[in-house]
Design an enzyme around this catalytic site. Structure first.
Site, PDB file in Angstrom:
ATOM      1  N   ASN A 130      65.965-105.008  31.382  1.00  0.00           N
ATOM      2  CA  ASN A 130      65.005-103.928  31.765  1.00  0.00           C
ATOM      3  C   ASN A 130      65.829-102.733  32.398  1.00  0.00           C
ATOM      4  OD1 ASN A 130      63.215-102.127  32.581  1.00  0.00           O
ATOM      5  ND2 ASN A 130      62.094-103.347  34.040  1.00  0.00           N
ATOM      6  N   TRP A 131      66.182-101.781  31.615  1.00  0.00           N
ATOM      7  CA  TRP A 131      67.298-100.626  32.091  1.00  0.00           C
ATOM      8  C   TRP A 131      66.315 -99.853  33.053  1.00  0.00           C
ATOM      9  CZ3 TRP A 131      70.765 -98.819  27.442  1.00  0.00           C
ATOM     10  CH2 TRP A 131      71.521 -99.811  27.153  1.00  0.00           C
ATOM     11  N   LYS A 132      65.238 -99.733  33.135  1.00  0.00           N
ATOM     12  CA  LYS A 132      64.355 -99.005  33.764  1.00  0.00           C
ATOM     13  C   LYS A 132      64.764 -97.478  33.420  1.00  0.00           C
ATOM     14  CE  LYS A 132      63.759-102.636  37.342  1.00  0.00           C
ATOM     15  NZ  LYS A 132      63.456-102.974  38.748  1.00  0.00           N
ATOM     16  N   HIS A 173      54.362-103.934  34.517  1.00  0.00           N
ATOM     17  CA  HIS A 173      55.381-104.279  35.575  1.00  0.00           C
ATOM     18  C   HIS A 173      54.950-103.608  36.846  1.00  0.00           C
ATOM     19  CE1 HIS A 173      59.201-103.505  37.528  1.00  0.00           C
ATOM     20  NE2 HIS A 173      59.921-104.403  36.395  1.00  0.00           N
ATOM     21  N   GLU A 196      56.413-102.070  38.986  1.00  0.00           N
ATOM     22  CA  GLU A 196      56.471-100.539  39.177  1.00  0.00           C
ATOM     23  C   GLU A 196      55.549 -99.618  38.739  1.00  0.00           C
ATOM     24  OE1 GLU A 196      60.824-100.354  38.132  1.00  0.00           O
ATOM     25  OE2 GLU A 196      61.169-101.786  39.767  1.00  0.00           O
ATOM     26  N   GLU A 223      57.266-112.122  38.034  1.00  0.00           N
ATOM     27  CA  GLU A 223      58.195-111.222  38.925  1.00  0.00           C
ATOM     28  C   GLU A 223      57.531-110.849  40.388  1.00  0.00           C
ATOM     29  OE1 GLU A 223      61.097-108.776  36.267  1.00  0.00           O
ATOM     30  OE2 GLU A 223      59.309-107.594  36.469  1.00  0.00           O
ATOM     31  N   GLY A 248      64.736-105.972  42.552  1.00  0.00           N
ATOM     32  CA  GLY A 248      65.805-105.182  42.893  1.00  0.00           C
ATOM     33  C   GLY A 248      66.059-105.191  44.461  1.00  0.00           C
ATOM     34  N   SER A 291      65.674-110.073  40.900  1.00  0.00           N
ATOM     35  CA  SER A 291      67.027-110.184  41.230  1.00  0.00           C
ATOM     36  C   SER A 291      67.745-111.508  40.722  1.00  0.00           C
ATOM     37  CB  SER A 291      67.232-110.611  42.941  1.00  0.00           C
ATOM     38  OG  SER A 291      66.828-109.518  43.351  1.00  0.00           O
ATOM     39  N   GLY A 303      66.617-106.962  35.553  1.00  0.00           N
ATOM     40  CA  GLY A 303      66.675-105.445  36.085  1.00  0.00           C
ATOM     41  C   GLY A 303      68.195-105.175  36.179  1.00  0.00           C
ATOM     42  N   GLY A 304      68.651-104.974  37.534  1.00  0.00           N
ATOM     43  CA  GLY A 304      69.848-104.478  37.839  1.00  0.00           C
ATOM     44  C   GLY A 304      71.122-104.909  37.029  1.00  0.00           C
TER      45      GLY A 304
HETATM   46  C1  PEP Z   1      62.656-105.875  37.042  1.00  0.00           C
HETATM   47  O1  PEP Z   1      62.524-104.919  37.477  1.00  0.00           O
HETATM   48  O2  PEP Z   1      62.070-106.227  36.097  1.00  0.00           O
HETATM   49  C2  PEP Z   1      63.701-106.817  37.836  1.00  0.00           C
HETATM   50  C3  PEP Z   1      63.702-108.037  37.524  1.00  0.00           C
HETATM   51  O3  PEP Z   1      64.676-106.194  38.530  1.00  0.00           O
HETATM   52  P1  PEP Z   1      65.927-106.893  39.294  1.00  0.00           P
HETATM   53  O4  PEP Z   1      66.296-107.743  38.361  1.00  0.00           O
HETATM   54  O5  PEP Z   1      67.010-105.781  39.593  1.00  0.00           O
HETATM   55  O6  PEP Z   1      65.302-107.450  40.640  1.00  0.00           O
END
Ligand code: PEP
Length: 263
Positions: free
Chosen positions: A13-15, A106, A108, A178, A184, A222, A243-244
Site C-alpha cells: 500500500n503505497w498510500k 483502511h 486512515e 490491521e 506506521g 509495520s 505500507g512503509g
Molecule cells: C498500512 O497502512 O496498510 C500499513 C500496514 O502500513 P505500515 O506497514 O507502514 O504500518
C-alpha cells in the site's frame, strides 16, 4: 481447507507516495529481483496499490514483469456508475481500466476521511457489483485494545458488511487485519496476538459464509523483512498488507519471499 493451505497474498500500500521517478525506480528494482529469483504465482499473490493517479502507469509497468502482479486501487467512490460527481472514481471506471482489486475500510480512510460503516457498505456493494475483489481492512485502536474490546470491534467491522455481501461474493473478499496502533508506528502485533485475532476472524467468517475457511486473512501493521517470517509462520496469517516497507523494492521482495517460502 486449513488457514495455512491458502495461497498467501502480499500487497504493498503505497498510500500518498512516491514521486513518479521514485515509483519507476522502485518498480524496476522489484521486477529485477523477481526476474533473478522468481516467486511463483501459486506460492504468493502479489499486489501493489499506488495512488489513483498512478494506477494505469503502474499497471503498464507491471505488465512486463515475469509474473502477474495485481494493481490495486486504494479507494473507490461510494457512488456507482458514471455521472456528475467531481473528483470521484467509481468501481465501474476502475473495472473499465482493468483494475480488478480495491482496498476498502483502511483505518486512515475511516479516521481521517470519516468513512462510516454506511459509506463503506456502499463502497463494498458497488465494488462487488462491478466485479472487483476487495481487500477489506479491519482493526482496533490502542484504546479499544487496552479496554479489552479488540475482538468485538474487529468482528463488528466484519459483520457490518454482511448486509451488502451476497452469498457467492464472499469469494471476492480478502480480509486485512490491521491494528491501528501498529500502522506506521514500527510496533507490530506479536505473532501470538496476531494469530489469536486471525483465528477469531476465521471463526467469525466461517459462521457467516461457507467460504470462511478458504478466505485469505492478511496482517498489516509495520510488517518488515525482519518480522515477515515469524508472522508467516502463524497458521491463520495468509499474507501481509504492507505500507512503509513496500516503498523499498528489496524489503517488499523479501516479505513476499518470506510468505511464499513459509506457507
Ligand atoms: C498500512 O497502512 O496498510 C500499513 C500496514 O502500513 P505500515 O506497514 O507502514 O504500518
Amino acid at each position: 481447507m486449513s488457514g495455512s493451505a491458502i495461497t498467501p497474498w502480499v500487497v504493498g500500500n503505497w498510500k500518498m507516495n512516491p514521486m513518479q521517478a521514485d515509483a519507476k525506480e522502485l518498480l524496476s528494482g522489484f521486477k529485477k529481483l523477481l526476474q533473478n529469483n522468481e516467486i511463483k504465482e501459486e506460492n504468493c499473490h502479489i499486489g501493489i496499490a499506488p495512488s489513483m493517479l498512478a494506477l494505469t502507469s503502474v499497471q503498464a509497468e507491471l505488465a512486463s514483469s515475469v509474473r502477474s502482479i495485481y494493481t490495486v486501487a486504494q479507494n473507490v467512490s461510494r457512488i456507482a456508475g458514471l455521472g456528475a460527481y467531481t473528483g470521484e472514481v467509481s468501481a465501474e471506471l476502475l473495472k473499465d481500466h482493468h483494475i480488478d482489486f480495491v482496498l476498502i475500510g483502511h483505518s486512515e480512510r475511516r479516521e481521517i476521511f470519516n468513512e462510516t460503516s454506511q459509506i463503506l457498505n456502499e463502497k463494498v456493494k458497488n465494488a462487488l457489483t462491478a466485479g472487483l475483489t476487495i481487500i477489506y481492512c479491519v482493526g482496533e485502536s490502542l484504546e479499544q485494545r487496552e479496554n479489552g474490546q479488540a475482538e468485538q470491534v474487529v468482528l463488528q467491522q466484519i459483520c457490518d458488511i454482511t448486509a451488502v455481501v451476497q452469498a457467492e461474493q464472499w469469494q471476492k473478499i480478502v480480509i486485512a487485519y490491521e491494528p491501528i496502533w501498529a500502522i506506521g508506528t514500527g510496533k507490530t502485533a506479536s505473532p501470538e496476538d496476531a494469530q489469536t485475532m486471525h483465528a477469531k476472524i476465521r471463526e467469525g467468517l466461517t459462521q457467516i459464509t461457507p467460504f470462511g475457511a478458504s478466505m485469505a486473512i492478511l496482517y498489516g501493521g509495520s510488517v518488515k523483512a525482519e518480522n515477515a517470517v515469524e508472522l508467516a509462520t502463524c497458521p491463520d496469517i495468509n499474507g501481509a498488507l504492507v505500507g512503509g516497507a513496500s516503498l523499498n523494492a528489496a524489503s517488499f521482495y523479501e516479505i513476499a519471499q518470506a510468505f511464499a517460502n513459509t506457507k
